[in-house]
Design a protein around this motif. Sequence first.
Motif, PDB file in Angstrom:
ATOM      1  N   ASN A  39       0.889  -1.376   0.063  1.00 26.70           N
ATOM      2  CA  ASN A  39       0.246   0.000   0.412  1.00 26.70           C
ATOM      3  C   ASN A  39       0.982   1.236   0.024  1.00 26.70           C
ATOM      4  O   ASN A  39       0.565   1.833   0.034  1.00 26.70           O
ATOM      5  N   GLY A  40       2.212   1.462  -0.270  1.00 29.87           N
ATOM      6  CA  GLY A  40       2.982   2.370  -0.683  1.00 29.87           C
ATOM      7  C   GLY A  40       3.282   2.867  -1.818  1.00 29.87           C
ATOM      8  O   GLY A  40       3.331   3.590  -2.218  1.00 29.87           O
ATOM      9  N   VAL A  41       3.634   1.381  -3.216  1.00 27.94           N
ATOM     10  CA  VAL A  41       4.589   1.354  -3.689  1.00 27.94           C
ATOM     11  C   VAL A  41       2.796   0.053  -4.535  1.00 27.94           C
ATOM     12  O   VAL A  41       3.720  -0.458  -4.477  1.00 27.94           O
ATOM     13  N   PRO A  42       2.079   0.726  -5.107  1.00 29.61           N
ATOM     14  CA  PRO A  42       1.542  -0.036  -5.785  1.00 29.61           C
ATOM     15  C   PRO A  42       2.080  -1.503  -6.343  1.00 29.61           C
ATOM     16  O   PRO A  42       2.981  -0.779  -7.486  1.00 29.61           O
ATOM     17  N   VAL A  43       1.266  -2.585  -6.808  1.00 23.67           N
ATOM     18  CA  VAL A  43       2.339  -3.119  -7.433  1.00 23.67           C
ATOM     19  C   VAL A  43       1.726  -3.065  -9.436  1.00 23.67           C
ATOM     20  O   VAL A  43       2.710  -3.606  -9.863  1.00 23.67           O
ATOM     21  N   GLN A  44       0.834  -2.133  -9.228  1.00 27.61           N
ATOM     22  CA  GLN A  44       0.925  -2.543 -10.900  1.00 27.61           C
ATOM     23  C   GLN A  44       2.236  -1.240 -10.796  1.00 27.61           C
ATOM     24  O   GLN A  44       2.337  -1.126 -12.587  1.00 27.61           O
ATOM     25  N   ASN A  45       2.718  -1.138 -10.286  1.00 27.20           N
ATOM     26  CA  ASN A  45       4.448  -0.487 -10.819  1.00 27.20           C
ATOM     27  C   ASN A  45       4.864  -1.544 -11.101  1.00 27.20           C
ATOM     28  O   ASN A  45       5.603  -1.352 -12.553  1.00 27.20           O
ATOM     29  N   SER A  46       5.171  -2.241 -11.326  1.00 30.51           N
ATOM     30  CA  SER A  46       6.306  -3.808 -11.756  1.00 30.51           C
ATOM     31  C   SER A  46       4.674  -3.974 -12.488  1.00 30.51           C
ATOM     32  O   SER A  46       6.057  -4.736 -14.137  1.00 30.51           O
ATOM     33  N   LEU A  47       3.654  -3.977 -12.612  1.00 28.84           N
ATOM     34  CA  LEU A  47       3.222  -5.011 -13.583  1.00 28.84           C
ATOM     35  C   LEU A  47       3.203  -3.486 -15.245  1.00 28.84           C
ATOM     36  O   LEU A  47       3.319  -4.677 -15.907  1.00 28.84           O
ATOM     37  N   LEU A  48       2.775  -2.759 -15.071  1.00 30.18           N
ATOM     38  CA  LEU A  48       3.536  -1.633 -16.221  1.00 30.18           C
ATOM     39  C   LEU A  48       4.732  -2.403 -16.099  1.00 30.18           C
ATOM     40  O   LEU A  48       4.573  -1.981 -17.813  1.00 30.18           O
ATOM     41  N   PHE A  49       5.791  -1.701 -15.871  1.00 28.70           N
ATOM     42  CA  PHE A  49       7.221  -2.478 -16.246  1.00 28.70           C
ATOM     43  C   PHE A  49       7.382  -3.801 -17.072  1.00 28.70           C
ATOM     44  O   PHE A  49       7.415  -3.292 -17.830  1.00 28.70           O
ATOM     45  N   ALA A  50       6.646  -4.245 -16.313  1.00 27.63           N
ATOM     46  CA  ALA A  50       6.580  -5.974 -16.785  1.00 27.63           C
ATOM     47  C   ALA A  50       6.523  -6.127 -18.145  1.00 27.63           C
ATOM     48  O   ALA A  50       6.603  -6.534 -18.732  1.00 27.63           O
ATOM     49  N   SER A  51       4.791  -5.886 -18.595  1.00 27.06           N
ATOM     50  CA  SER A  51       4.687  -5.456 -19.222  1.00 27.06           C
ATOM     51  C   SER A  51       4.774  -4.611 -20.064  1.00 27.06           C
ATOM     52  O   SER A  51       4.873  -4.734 -21.530  1.00 27.06           O
ATOM     53  N   ALA A  52       5.740  -2.796 -19.808  1.00 30.83           N
ATOM     54  CA  ALA A  52       6.027  -2.899 -21.437  1.00 30.83           C
ATOM     55  C   ALA A  52       7.329  -3.633 -21.303  1.00 30.83           C
ATOM     56  O   ALA A  52       8.313  -3.143 -22.872  1.00 30.83           O
ATOM     57  N   LEU A  53       8.425  -4.528 -20.633  1.00 25.32           N
ATOM     58  CA  LEU A  53       9.312  -4.822 -21.527  1.00 25.32           C
ATOM     59  C   LEU A  53       8.982  -6.153 -21.860  1.00 25.32           C
ATOM     60  O   LEU A  53      10.075  -6.237 -23.181  1.00 25.32           O
ATOM     61  N   ALA A  54       7.468  -6.470 -21.900  1.00 16.09           N
ATOM     62  CA  ALA A  54       7.296  -8.029 -22.146  1.00 16.09           C
ATOM     63  C   ALA A  54       7.733  -7.481 -23.963  1.00 16.09           C
ATOM     64  O   ALA A  54       7.616  -7.910 -25.142  1.00 16.09           O
ATOM     65  N   ALA A  55       6.729  -6.319 -23.970  1.00 18.55           N
ATOM     66  CA  ALA A  55       6.277  -5.807 -25.437  1.00 18.55           C
ATOM     67  C   ALA A  55       7.348  -5.050 -26.219  1.00 18.55           C
ATOM     68  O   ALA A  55       7.206  -5.286 -27.576  1.00 18.55           O
ATOM     69  N   GLU A  56       8.895  -4.908 -25.939  1.00 17.34           N
ATOM     70  CA  GLU A  56       9.735  -4.465 -26.499  1.00 17.34           C
ATOM     71  C   GLU A  56      10.245  -5.755 -26.794  1.00 17.34           C
ATOM     72  O   GLU A  56      11.876  -5.953 -26.975  1.00 17.34           O
ATOM     73  N   GLY A  57      10.244  -7.298 -26.049  1.00 21.29           N
ATOM     74  CA  GLY A  57      10.959  -8.352 -26.231  1.00 21.29           C
ATOM     75  C   GLY A  57      11.465  -8.619 -25.166  1.00 21.29           C
ATOM     76  O   GLY A  57      12.995  -9.640 -25.465  1.00 21.29           O
ATOM     77  N   VAL A  58      12.046  -7.632 -24.411  1.00 19.99           N
ATOM     78  CA  VAL A  58      13.002  -7.505 -23.429  1.00 19.99           C
ATOM     79  C   VAL A  58      12.890  -9.131 -22.289  1.00 19.99           C
ATOM     80  O   VAL A  58      11.544  -8.803 -21.561  1.00 19.99           O
ATOM     81  N   PRO A  59      13.998  -9.842 -21.814  1.00 18.06           N
ATOM     82  CA  PRO A  59      13.497 -11.057 -21.064  1.00 18.06           C
ATOM     83  C   PRO A  59      13.208 -10.493 -19.720  1.00 18.06           C
ATOM     84  O   PRO A  59      13.960  -9.607 -19.233  1.00 18.06           O
ATOM     85  N   VAL A  60      11.940 -10.949 -18.989  1.00 17.52           N
ATOM     86  CA  VAL A  60      11.842 -10.527 -18.088  1.00 17.52           C
ATOM     87  C   VAL A  60      11.100 -11.338 -17.009  1.00 17.52           C
ATOM     88  O   VAL A  60      10.383 -12.903 -17.811  1.00 17.52           O
ATOM     89  N   GLU A  61      11.751 -11.449 -15.643  1.00 14.81           N
ATOM     90  CA  GLU A  61      11.226 -12.729 -14.586  1.00 14.81           C
ATOM     91  C   GLU A  61      10.528 -11.525 -13.696  1.00 14.81           C
ATOM     92  O   GLU A  61      11.201 -10.959 -12.675  1.00 14.81           O
ATOM     93  N   LEU A  62       9.371 -12.469 -13.545  1.00 15.52           N
ATOM     94  CA  LEU A  62       8.359 -11.422 -13.003  1.00 15.52           C
ATOM     95  C   LEU A  62       7.723 -12.601 -10.889  1.00 15.52           C
ATOM     96  O   LEU A  62       6.882 -13.172 -11.942  1.00 15.52           O
ATOM     97  N   HIS A  63       7.764 -11.446 -10.510  1.00 21.45           N
ATOM     98  CA  HIS A  63       6.908 -12.362  -9.111  1.00 21.45           C
ATOM     99  C   HIS A  63       6.555 -11.593  -8.987  1.00 21.45           C
ATOM    100  O   HIS A  63       6.508 -10.663  -7.483  1.00 21.45           O
ATOM    101  N   ILE A  64       5.261 -12.152  -8.002  1.00 16.80           N
ATOM    102  CA  ILE A  64       4.101 -10.819  -8.080  1.00 16.80           C
ATOM    103  C   ILE A  64       3.491 -11.976  -5.992  1.00 16.80           C
ATOM    104  O   ILE A  64       3.278 -12.946  -6.364  1.00 16.80           O
ATOM    105  N   TYR A  65       3.862 -11.873  -5.380  1.00 17.64           N
ATOM    106  CA  TYR A  65       3.700 -12.213  -3.763  1.00 17.64           C
ATOM    107  C   TYR A  65       2.364 -11.906  -3.473  1.00 17.64           C
ATOM    108  O   TYR A  65       2.212 -10.597  -3.547  1.00 17.64           O
TER     109      TYR A  65
END
Length: 276
Positions: A212-238
């Motif tokens: 509740n400090g930095v919403p999880v959407q921050n990581s989701l937005l970045f990971a989505s942008a990486l995937a769109a550019e074909g950049v390898p990304v490993e994402l873990h959401i606990y």
Amino acid sequence: MFLKELDLGVDYAAMGLKTPDRKPSFQGLILKNYDEYCADRRRPAVLVLPGGGYAFTSEREATPVALEFASAGMSVFILHYSVAPDVYFPTELVQAYAAIRTIRQNAAEWNIDPNQIYVCGFSAGGHLAASTGVFWNRDWVHALGFPGEEHKPNGLILSYPVITGGEFAHRGSFESLLGERYSEELVELNSLEKQVSKDTPRCFVWHTDEDNGVPVQNSLLFASALAAEGVPVELHIYPHGGHGLSLANELMCDRHGIYPKVQSWIGFAKEWIKGR
């Protein structure tokens, strides 16, 4: 292993930047080689950037994290970069690039593989880490005195990172980062999900859904942008855990911040560095 206080070697005046009133702290936990068991080894290096909303740098996300990577046979560096109200963007980015460049320039002496230099950032430090990955080849970065690729990280480890200046922004981080220079134009530039390109290094990203400090959407937005550019990304959401957990163990947290499942991120990150 030896701990070394290092000089970033930044000429702020030559870059048109104000010299920080407080010198940033740059330390290296550098592993030595011995003929007895590790002659000629070239190790990965990890640059740790603690969080703190660009208002301070947290000790909880510094030495304890560095020791974890060192235990896996990696040399580790900690940068306590400049924060508000001392100086503002892009001073802290210059310091991070200078740290990466220093590590790479001394790779032979320090037994480091110059093609395995990673940046690990937490919260606002995650924003700074991600910034090193998305801006390294921009003309304005080259103009600051960073031509070529000596300052380019080989990979990013982003822990509950501040990323966006949009709907899910941690507004305080942007206010501290930009200070008196705050403008919608600079907020847009520092909304890093919009700055990803095919030249962004591979990434390891983790977050908690309950943050509740930095919403999880921050990581989701970045990971989505990486995937769109074909950049390898490993994402873990606990699913559980608040903001700023660091290692999420007994060393770092009281009983309200201990999450055994979240503790797994550091092991996953070590394996990711090793390419497993």
